[in-house]
Design a protein around this motif. Structure first.
Motif, PDB file in Angstrom:
ATOM      1  N   TYR A 101       0.839  -1.257  -0.801  1.00 55.76           N
ATOM      2  CA  TYR A 101      -0.251   0.287   0.205  1.00 55.76           C
ATOM      3  C   TYR A 101       0.607   1.072  -0.283  1.00 55.76           C
ATOM      4  O   TYR A 101       0.897   1.917  -0.901  1.00 55.76           O
ATOM      5  N   PHE A 102       2.170   1.288   0.543  1.00 58.07           N
ATOM      6  CA  PHE A 102       3.131   2.144   1.055  1.00 58.07           C
ATOM      7  C   PHE A 102       3.478   2.892  -0.690  1.00 58.07           C
ATOM      8  O   PHE A 102       3.231   4.095  -1.171  1.00 58.07           O
ATOM      9  N   ALA A 103       4.230   1.774  -1.391  1.00 55.27           N
ATOM     10  CA  ALA A 103       4.293   1.132  -2.196  1.00 55.27           C
ATOM     11  C   ALA A 103       3.214   2.027  -3.319  1.00 55.27           C
ATOM     12  O   ALA A 103       3.946   3.281  -4.200  1.00 55.27           O
ATOM     13  N   ASP A 104       2.828   1.809  -3.143  1.00 51.04           N
ATOM     14  CA  ASP A 104       1.286   2.407  -4.488  1.00 51.04           C
ATOM     15  C   ASP A 104       0.788   4.011  -4.096  1.00 51.04           C
ATOM     16  O   ASP A 104       1.240   4.100  -5.083  1.00 51.04           O
ATOM     17  N   ILE A 105       0.609   4.056  -3.559  1.00 48.76           N
ATOM     18  CA  ILE A 105       0.204   5.284  -2.890  1.00 48.76           C
ATOM     19  C   ILE A 105       1.315   6.956  -3.123  1.00 48.76           C
ATOM     20  O   ILE A 105       1.558   7.638  -3.113  1.00 48.76           O
ATOM     21  N   VAL A 106       3.001   6.036  -3.153  1.00 44.14           N
ATOM     22  CA  VAL A 106       4.201   7.043  -3.130  1.00 44.14           C
ATOM     23  C   VAL A 106       4.205   7.048  -4.582  1.00 44.14           C
ATOM     24  O   VAL A 106       4.285   8.059  -5.105  1.00 44.14           O
ATOM     25  N   LYS A 107       3.458   6.332  -4.839  1.00 45.71           N
ATOM     26  CA  LYS A 107       4.177   5.882  -6.783  1.00 45.71           C
ATOM     27  C   LYS A 107       3.191   6.313  -7.897  1.00 45.71           C
ATOM     28  O   LYS A 107       2.712   8.076  -8.012  1.00 45.71           O
ATOM     29  N   ASP A 108       1.814   6.559  -6.472  1.00 43.59           N
ATOM     30  CA  ASP A 108       0.116   7.681  -7.118  1.00 43.59           C
ATOM     31  C   ASP A 108       0.538   9.298  -6.710  1.00 43.59           C
ATOM     32  O   ASP A 108       0.598   9.956  -7.444  1.00 43.59           O
ATOM     33  N   LYS A 109       1.094   9.396  -5.200  1.00 45.69           N
ATOM     34  CA  LYS A 109       1.037  10.494  -5.057  1.00 45.69           C
ATOM     35  C   LYS A 109       2.649  11.551  -5.929  1.00 45.69           C
ATOM     36  O   LYS A 109       2.075  12.681  -5.662  1.00 45.69           O
ATOM     37  N   THR A 110       3.447  10.657  -6.378  1.00 40.01           N
ATOM     38  CA  THR A 110       4.209  11.102  -6.429  1.00 40.01           C
ATOM     39  C   THR A 110       4.179  11.557  -8.442  1.00 40.01           C
ATOM     40  O   THR A 110       5.236  11.688  -9.040  1.00 40.01           O
ATOM     41  N   GLU A 111       3.490  10.997  -9.141  1.00 39.25           N
ATOM     42  CA  GLU A 111       3.079  10.663 -10.297  1.00 39.25           C
ATOM     43  C   GLU A 111       4.018  10.477 -11.237  1.00 39.25           C
ATOM     44  O   GLU A 111       4.707  10.444 -11.695  1.00 39.25           O
ATOM     45  N   GLY A 112       4.166   8.988 -10.330  1.00 39.31           N
ATOM     46  CA  GLY A 112       5.901   8.459 -11.127  1.00 39.31           C
ATOM     47  C   GLY A 112       6.944   8.674 -10.856  1.00 39.31           C
ATOM     48  O   GLY A 112       8.309   8.420 -11.219  1.00 39.31           O
ATOM     49  N   ARG A 113       6.865   9.614  -9.921  1.00 36.71           N
ATOM     50  CA  ARG A 113       8.873  10.309  -9.763  1.00 36.71           C
ATOM     51  C   ARG A 113       9.396   9.026  -9.333  1.00 36.71           C
ATOM     52  O   ARG A 113      10.868   8.933  -9.104  1.00 36.71           O
ATOM     53  N   ILE A 114       8.884   8.629  -8.013  1.00 30.08           N
ATOM     54  CA  ILE A 114       9.127   7.863  -6.946  1.00 30.08           C
ATOM     55  C   ILE A 114       8.850   6.244  -6.613  1.00 30.08           C
ATOM     56  O   ILE A 114       7.336   6.028  -6.955  1.00 30.08           O
ATOM     57  N   VAL A 115       9.627   5.382  -7.278  1.00 28.31           N
ATOM     58  CA  VAL A 115       8.944   4.153  -7.461  1.00 28.31           C
ATOM     59  C   VAL A 115       9.669   3.084  -6.196  1.00 28.31           C
ATOM     60  O   VAL A 115      10.871   3.515  -6.644  1.00 28.31           O
ATOM     61  N   ILE A 116       8.596   2.412  -5.656  1.00 28.47           N
ATOM     62  CA  ILE A 116       9.024   1.986  -4.637  1.00 28.47           C
ATOM     63  C   ILE A 116       8.831   0.757  -4.839  1.00 28.47           C
ATOM     64  O   ILE A 116       7.410  -0.143  -4.789  1.00 28.47           O
ATOM     65  N   LYS A 117       9.784  -1.025  -4.658  1.00 26.90           N
ATOM     66  CA  LYS A 117       9.431  -2.230  -4.801  1.00 26.90           C
ATOM     67  C   LYS A 117       9.419  -2.632  -3.569  1.00 26.90           C
ATOM     68  O   LYS A 117      10.868  -2.688  -3.266  1.00 26.90           O
ATOM     69  N   PRO A 118       8.613  -3.494  -3.199  1.00 25.46           N
ATOM     70  CA  PRO A 118       8.412  -4.422  -1.785  1.00 25.46           C
ATOM     71  C   PRO A 118       9.294  -5.939  -2.111  1.00 25.46           C
ATOM     72  O   PRO A 118       8.493  -6.563  -3.179  1.00 25.46           O
ATOM     73  N   TYR A 119       9.849  -6.284  -1.725  1.00 22.42           N
ATOM     74  CA  TYR A 119      10.821  -7.282  -1.787  1.00 22.42           C
ATOM     75  C   TYR A 119       9.942  -8.055  -0.960  1.00 22.42           C
ATOM     76  O   TYR A 119      10.806  -8.005   0.139  1.00 22.42           O
ATOM     77  N   PHE A 120       9.327  -9.118  -0.781  1.00 24.12           N
ATOM     78  CA  PHE A 120       9.375 -10.065   0.008  1.00 24.12           C
ATOM     79  C   PHE A 120       9.530 -11.378   0.763  1.00 24.12           C
ATOM     80  O   PHE A 120      10.717 -11.830  -0.547  1.00 24.12           O
TER      81      PHE A 120
END
Ligand code: X2X
Length: 357
Positions: free
Chosen positions: A47-66
């Motif tokens: 969820y954190f990764a998704d909203i960061v991508k959304d709110k930064t308009e794709g400037r910050i792309v975080i990928k969780p590694y499980f």
């Protein structure tokens, strides 16, 4: 001379072209997560990764590694990798970082944060927001990692395949999988069990093969991991809690513009609220469910004990007297580790807890 000047100018122009005014962002930021994507912990990270991508308009792309992929399964080594920059972000556990940051053993002091009944979450909140929380955050930051916000794995309950556990004597000789953290070994030895260190990445196979008889983890991990396929018995003893920490490598943090840092903090606020509510749903006074309803993100299972019972598990709830027997057995562990962690921090936590009781 002129030719020299011209060359110099060309060189300067070229340099200006290849070195941008601000450091470039990475294409992808790696976020370290220990369990799988369907756990409360994993869902919070995504969820954190998704909203960061959304709110930064794709400037910050975080990928969780499980599944501790970024530390080759070794969950207690991840702190060092985050510090040295091999990992960019983390949603990690106090337990897994406690070998490097001794203050993070505080929530693992046996029978410390669990007050009685449903107020135990208030005690946790008071510590997170209080003096003790600040001391833990400072300890993390002094060791070279930037803290962003709290999440929660949850109160850890005991499951096993052998028998109901209602007294310390029931644990005699039970082989229990624990994280590779010394306070857990001490606690289970004090209770007469046989603790075995094991990474979570290998734990499910060990349950399947019966290499161990039991384990301890919060609901947000147990249900998605289908613990009921391996263990019939669960004891609700709330003996320790495991807060999670959202964190970032300090150089990565500094590389973001002030605007993006502000957006990231807004996302941390939302993700922390969502993830904590997921970990607590059905276990607190109803506040967690209300948060999830408000966010429009209610999960399928909102009553974890009912779900486990339906899957055939037998739940042992402990009375105050039964709890006291466990507490008494682990008192020496509490005393030893209070010194290790720092009496000042333990006292601060006691004051934080007292302020809400
Ligand atoms: O290994 C565990 O038990 C887990 C998933 O809860 C942690 O990483 C602390």
């Amino acid at each position: 001379m002129r030719k020299g000047m011209a060359l110099l100018l060309t060189a300067l122009l070229l340099a200006a072209l290849v070195v941008p005014a601000t450091a470039a962002y990475k294409d992808e930021y790696k976020l370290d997560v220990v369990p799988g994507p369907t756990t409360a912990w994993g869902l919070g990270a995504q969820y954190f990764a998704d909203i960061v991508k959304d709110k930064t308009e794709g400037r910050i792309v975080i990928k969780p590694y499980f599944g501790s992929q970024l530390s080759a399964g070794k969950q207690t080594s991840a702190f060092l990798l985050l510090r040295n920059g091999a990992i960019d972000f983390a949603l990690q556990s106090t337990i897994n970082w406690s070998p490097q940051v001794k203050e993070l053993n505080l929530p693992a002091l046996p029978f410390f944060l669990a007050g009685s009944g449903k107020d135990r979450f208030k005690a946790m909140d008071a510590v997170k927001a209080g003096k003790a929380g600040k001391m833990m955050i400072d300890a993390v930051e002094n060791k070279g990692v930037k803290f962003l916000g709290w999440g929660e794995n949850g109160f850890r309950e005991l499951t096993n395949s052998k028998k109901p556990v209602a007294a310390p004597s029931d644990m005699d000789g039970l082989k229990i999988r624990v994280v590779g953290s010394p306070i857990y070994i001490d606690t289970f030895k004090a209770l007469g069990a046989n603790p075995v260190n094991m990474n979570w990445a290998e734990a499910t196979t060990a349950f399947q093969q019966g290499v161990v008889d039991g384990q301890e983890n919060p609901m947000g991990i147990l249900i998605p991991s289908k613990i009921y396929d391996y263990h019939k018995y669960i004891t609700e003893w709330h003996y320790v809690i495991d807060p999670l920490l959202f964190a970032v490598n300090p150089d990565v943090w500094k590389s973001f513009s002030p605007e993006d840092q502000a957006i990231l903090m807004e996302c941390i606020g939302l993700a922390s609220r969502y993830q904590t509510a997921l970990a607590r749903v059905g276990l607190d006074d109803g506040s967690a469910l209300a948060v999830l309803q408000e966010m429009g993100m209610v999960p399928e299972i909102v009553d974890p004990y009912k779900a486990l019972t339906e899957k055939g598990m037998e739940v042992t709830f402990l009375s105050e007297e039964q709890m006291a027997a466990f507490r008494e057995k682990t008192q020496p562990v509490f005393e030893k580790w209070a010194k290790e962690i720092g009496e000042e921090l333990v006292k601060a936590a006691q004051e934080d807890i007292a302020s809400v009781q």
